[in-house]
Design an enzyme around this catalytic site. Structure first.
Site, PDB file in Angstrom:
ATOM      1  N   GLU A 274       1.051  -1.299  -0.022  1.00 59.54           N
ATOM      2  CA  GLU A 274      -0.004   0.120   0.038  1.00 59.54           C
ATOM      3  C   GLU A 274       0.848   1.177  -0.025  1.00 59.54           C
ATOM      4  O   GLU A 274       0.767   2.209  -0.668  1.00 59.54           O
ATOM      5  CB  GLU A 274      -0.936   0.152   1.241  1.00 59.54           C
ATOM      6  CG  GLU A 274      -1.993  -0.794   1.039  1.00 59.54           C
ATOM      7  CD  GLU A 274      -2.850  -0.941   0.085  1.00 59.54           C
ATOM      8  OE1 GLU A 274      -3.326   0.512  -0.200  1.00 59.54           O
ATOM      9  OE2 GLU A 274      -3.141  -1.829  -0.791  1.00 59.54           O
ATOM     10  N   TRP A 277       1.660   1.656  -3.490  1.00 56.85           N
ATOM     11  CA  TRP A 277       0.733   2.220  -4.370  1.00 56.85           C
ATOM     12  C   TRP A 277       0.800   3.637  -4.340  1.00 56.85           C
ATOM     13  O   TRP A 277       0.397   4.785  -5.140  1.00 56.85           O
ATOM     14  CB  TRP A 277      -0.730   1.671  -3.895  1.00 56.85           C
ATOM     15  CG  TRP A 277      -1.417   0.736  -4.519  1.00 56.85           C
ATOM     16  CD1 TRP A 277      -1.306  -0.629  -4.164  1.00 56.85           C
ATOM     17  CD2 TRP A 277      -1.716   0.744  -5.895  1.00 56.85           C
ATOM     18  NE1 TRP A 277      -1.972  -1.515  -5.218  1.00 56.85           N
ATOM     19  CE2 TRP A 277      -1.995  -0.618  -6.385  1.00 56.85           C
ATOM     20  CE3 TRP A 277      -1.960   1.683  -6.803  1.00 56.85           C
ATOM     21  CZ2 TRP A 277      -2.714  -0.915  -7.648  1.00 56.85           C
ATOM     22  CZ3 TRP A 277      -2.576   1.382  -8.071  1.00 56.85           C
ATOM     23  CH2 TRP A 277      -2.794   0.009  -8.436  1.00 56.85           C
ATOM     24  N   TRP A 305     -20.396  11.764 -20.429  1.00 54.50           N
ATOM     25  CA  TRP A 305     -20.637  11.978 -19.144  1.00 54.50           C
ATOM     26  C   TRP A 305     -22.000  12.497 -18.935  1.00 54.50           C
ATOM     27  O   TRP A 305     -22.418  13.649 -19.583  1.00 54.50           O
ATOM     28  CB  TRP A 305     -19.641  12.576 -18.031  1.00 54.50           C
ATOM     29  CG  TRP A 305     -18.234  11.822 -18.252  1.00 54.50           C
ATOM     30  CD1 TRP A 305     -17.164  12.200 -19.108  1.00 54.50           C
ATOM     31  CD2 TRP A 305     -17.825  10.805 -17.483  1.00 54.50           C
ATOM     32  NE1 TRP A 305     -16.342  11.398 -18.954  1.00 54.50           N
ATOM     33  CE2 TRP A 305     -16.471  10.477 -18.062  1.00 54.50           C
ATOM     34  CE3 TRP A 305     -18.368  10.087 -16.827  1.00 54.50           C
ATOM     35  CZ2 TRP A 305     -15.754   9.509 -17.405  1.00 54.50           C
ATOM     36  CZ3 TRP A 305     -17.747   8.885 -16.272  1.00 54.50           C
ATOM     37  CH2 TRP A 305     -16.149   8.698 -16.539  1.00 54.50           C
ATOM     38  N   ASN A 340     -10.814   3.314   3.084  1.00 54.99           N
ATOM     39  CA  ASN A 340     -10.493   3.192   1.654  1.00 54.99           C
ATOM     40  C   ASN A 340     -11.586   2.130   1.051  1.00 54.99           C
ATOM     41  O   ASN A 340     -11.711   2.596  -0.459  1.00 54.99           O
ATOM     42  CB  ASN A 340      -9.059   2.608   1.553  1.00 54.99           C
ATOM     43  CG  ASN A 340      -8.587   2.531   0.252  1.00 54.99           C
ATOM     44  OD1 ASN A 340      -8.427   3.351  -0.543  1.00 54.99           O
ATOM     45  ND2 ASN A 340      -8.178   1.436  -0.275  1.00 54.99           N
ATOM     46  N   TRP A 358     -15.398  11.810 -13.260  1.00 55.69           N
ATOM     47  CA  TRP A 358     -14.556  11.635 -11.981  1.00 55.69           C
ATOM     48  C   TRP A 358     -14.026  12.948 -11.303  1.00 55.69           C
ATOM     49  O   TRP A 358     -13.775  12.843 -10.259  1.00 55.69           O
ATOM     50  CB  TRP A 358     -13.211  10.544 -12.353  1.00 55.69           C
ATOM     51  CG  TRP A 358     -12.680  11.038 -13.350  1.00 55.69           C
ATOM     52  CD1 TRP A 358     -12.556  10.848 -14.696  1.00 55.69           C
ATOM     53  CD2 TRP A 358     -11.497  12.002 -13.199  1.00 55.69           C
ATOM     54  NE1 TRP A 358     -11.399  11.138 -15.379  1.00 55.69           N
ATOM     55  CE2 TRP A 358     -10.725  12.143 -14.402  1.00 55.69           C
ATOM     56  CE3 TRP A 358     -10.755  12.556 -12.327  1.00 55.69           C
ATOM     57  CZ2 TRP A 358      -9.628  12.952 -14.562  1.00 55.69           C
ATOM     58  CZ3 TRP A 358      -9.477  13.469 -12.210  1.00 55.69           C
ATOM     59  CH2 TRP A 358      -9.186  13.485 -13.670  1.00 55.69           C
ATOM     60  N   TRP A 381      -9.300   8.328  -8.260  1.00 57.47           N
ATOM     61  CA  TRP A 381     -10.424   8.614  -8.941  1.00 57.47           C
ATOM     62  C   TRP A 381     -10.243   8.055 -10.310  1.00 57.47           C
ATOM     63  O   TRP A 381     -11.497   7.450 -10.868  1.00 57.47           O
ATOM     64  CB  TRP A 381     -10.970  10.077  -9.036  1.00 57.47           C
ATOM     65  CG  TRP A 381     -11.709  10.433  -7.668  1.00 57.47           C
ATOM     66  CD1 TRP A 381     -11.094  10.889  -6.543  1.00 57.47           C
ATOM     67  CD2 TRP A 381     -12.992  10.214  -7.563  1.00 57.47           C
ATOM     68  NE1 TRP A 381     -11.908  11.107  -5.654  1.00 57.47           N
ATOM     69  CE2 TRP A 381     -13.290  10.574  -6.088  1.00 57.47           C
ATOM     70  CE3 TRP A 381     -13.811   9.776  -8.257  1.00 57.47           C
ATOM     71  CZ2 TRP A 381     -14.694  10.298  -5.684  1.00 57.47           C
ATOM     72  CZ3 TRP A 381     -15.216   9.383  -7.734  1.00 57.47           C
ATOM     73  CH2 TRP A 381     -15.392   9.763  -6.653  1.00 57.47           C
TER      74      TRP A 381
END
Length: 475
Positions: A274, A277, A305, A340, A358, A381
């Site tokens: 993590e 990430w 969208w 999360n 987003w 996102w």
């Protein structure tokens, strides 16, 4: 013999321990510590409301650590720094590097300008485990997928830098105080909407150390299993401390290694990945700076969208009629943070069930999160939308009911943040619209009155999303 004096420019590194620039500056002599709230920053680099509250507290904490010597300014850093160096009669400056697009450009220009005027400039990496410019694939290009980036690119690098001890001694230059002061930044709003945030968090270096200690004492031992359960304290909650540099990833990396050693441990491997990430998010932003406001995958530029102010407001306020989504959005508003797993659920609902861009979610998170971080927020996102690097497949639409039933089995998380549903049996807590009338009546819930009807039909909106994504599949 004259003792050299250096300007120590604090940025997103608001700590004394493991601060390479501070150590180097102190090694050379006396320091003048400064913090500049850069008014020239574009809007997507200026902290949002919750982050401003955090920054106020963090600066207060840092100033205490520096015995009241931190000088705080507001203005364009590129103009202020040369002015301050001249005012203080200083010919050297130290700072730790930032890795977002706008600060990179600012710092390059500033460094060039200062060196041309014979100012000694030294910068350091204090916020990442690995320098993003040093990691390339076999072709010499940036990685675009996390797993090879982390396993081949990062873990094959030399071990991350070991954390530095705080300076043995900090000697401050005696100068006339020229700072504007913390209050001049006006980071706290006139209306106290942050009471819940204040109860939840303790910004500052000591708060970060305590949070790490709490994580190591228990949650770290069950991280792989419990990190996805929003009703338990299964995550580290270090993200805001990391963003403001109250703790370094190196301190966390070696604290984990120090406690658990190098033995095979899935909980620890998962947690360290993590951190990986987070590194990957910065890596992508460093190599592809356009992803701040553009899709990484260009075909998403053709996506049709939707936009509905009414639906967006319902999502923001936690009034969608989908319990796990509403619980997450209310947790965000109350505490400045969201679990999360729930971030992925609410993100999928906005982008796929409501078909909104987003960036609408990214902007709301930016304003409401105490850990709002340009790299992580953008990457998160775009991952949910399917438009980012190594993103969730476009056809993956989280079913919030199934997600709730899997990760909030008893409904504890929903009941905490949607108390109007507290008496709904767990069989219906994640889908109250399926509950018989007598069950709703007994629980004191009238859908459309005490709690909203679902904003959209989950099955139909999922199919609508898949149909819309199909239209750009070949582009």
């Amino acid at each position: 013999m004259t003792v050299p004096v250096s300007l120590m420019w604090f940025r997103n590194d608001l700590r004394v321990k493991d601060n390479p620039a501070l150590n180097a500056a102190c090694d050379e002599g006396k320091i003048i510590p400064v913090f500049i709230y850069d008014s020239a920053a574009p809007d997507d680099h200026k902290p949002g409301g919750a982050s401003q509250w955090w920054l106020h507290q963090s600066l207060q904490s840092l100033n205490e650590r520096l015995n009241g010597h931190l000088q705080i300014f507001k203005g364009a850093a590129q103009e202020l720094i040369p002015h301050l160096l001249e005012q203080f009669g200083v010919e050297r400056i130290f700072w730790n590097r930032c890795y977002e697009p706008w600060p990179i450009e600012r710092d390059k220009k500033l460094k060039k300008q200062l060196k041309e005027n014979d100012i000694k400039v030294k910068s350091f990496n204090a916020s990442l485990l690995w320098e993003p410019g040093n990691i390339k694939n076999q072709s010499g290009d940036p990685y675009k997928v996390f797993t090879p980036y982390y396993k081949k690119g990062c873990l094959n690098q030399p071990e991350p830098r070991y954390p530095k001890a705080p300076p043995a001694r900090i000697t401050y230059a005696e100068v006339e105080d020229k700072g504007d002061g913390l209050e001049s930044l006006q980071l706290l709003p006139s209306i106290n909407w942050y009471a819940g945030i204040e109860e939840e968090w303790r910004p500052g270096e000591e708060g970060a150390a305590d949070r790490l200690s709490e994580f190591l004492s228990e949650p770290a031992n069950h991280y792989q299993e419990e990190r996805d359960i929003p009703s338990v304290e299964g995550t580290s909650k270090l993200s805001a401390h990391l963003h403001w540099g109250e703790i370094s990833p190196n301190q966390i990396w070696y604290a984990i290694k120090g406690k658990f050693g190098d033995q095979e441990n899935k909980d620890i491997e998962t947690f360290l990945s993590e951190l990986g990430w987070r590194e990957f998010s910065y890596y992508m932003l460093y190599h592809f700076p356009h992803i701040v406001d553009e899709n990484f995958k260009e075909k998403f530029n053709h996506f049709n969208w939707r936009y509905s102010k009414k639906e967006l407001n319902a999502w923001q306020q936690g009034k969608t009629g989908i319990p796990i989504v509403d619980a997450g959005m209310r947790q965000l508003w109350q505490s400045g943070w969201m679990h999360n797993r729930v971030r992925m659920i609410v993100g999928s609902f906005l982008v796929k069930n409501l078909l909104m861009h987003w960036s609408q979610g990214e902007q709301w998170f930016w304003d409401c999160l105490v850990d709002a971080d340009l790299a992580s927020n953008t990457a998160g996102w775009q991952w949910v939308a399917g438009s980012g690097a190594d993103a969730s497949p476009y056809f993956r639409v989280f079913n919030p009911v199934l997600q709730g039933e899997r990760f909030d089995k008893e409904g504890d998380y929903v009941r905490t943040f949607c108390p109007e549903l507290k008496d709904i049996p767990k069989k219906y807590i994640h889908k109250p619209w399926d509950a018989p009338d007598d069950v709703l009546q007994k629980a004191g819930v009238a859908l459309g009155d005490h709690y909203p009807e679902p904003l959209v039909d989950l099955k139909k909106s999922r199919q609508r999303a898949l149909d819309a994504f199909d239209e750009i599949k070949g582009k």
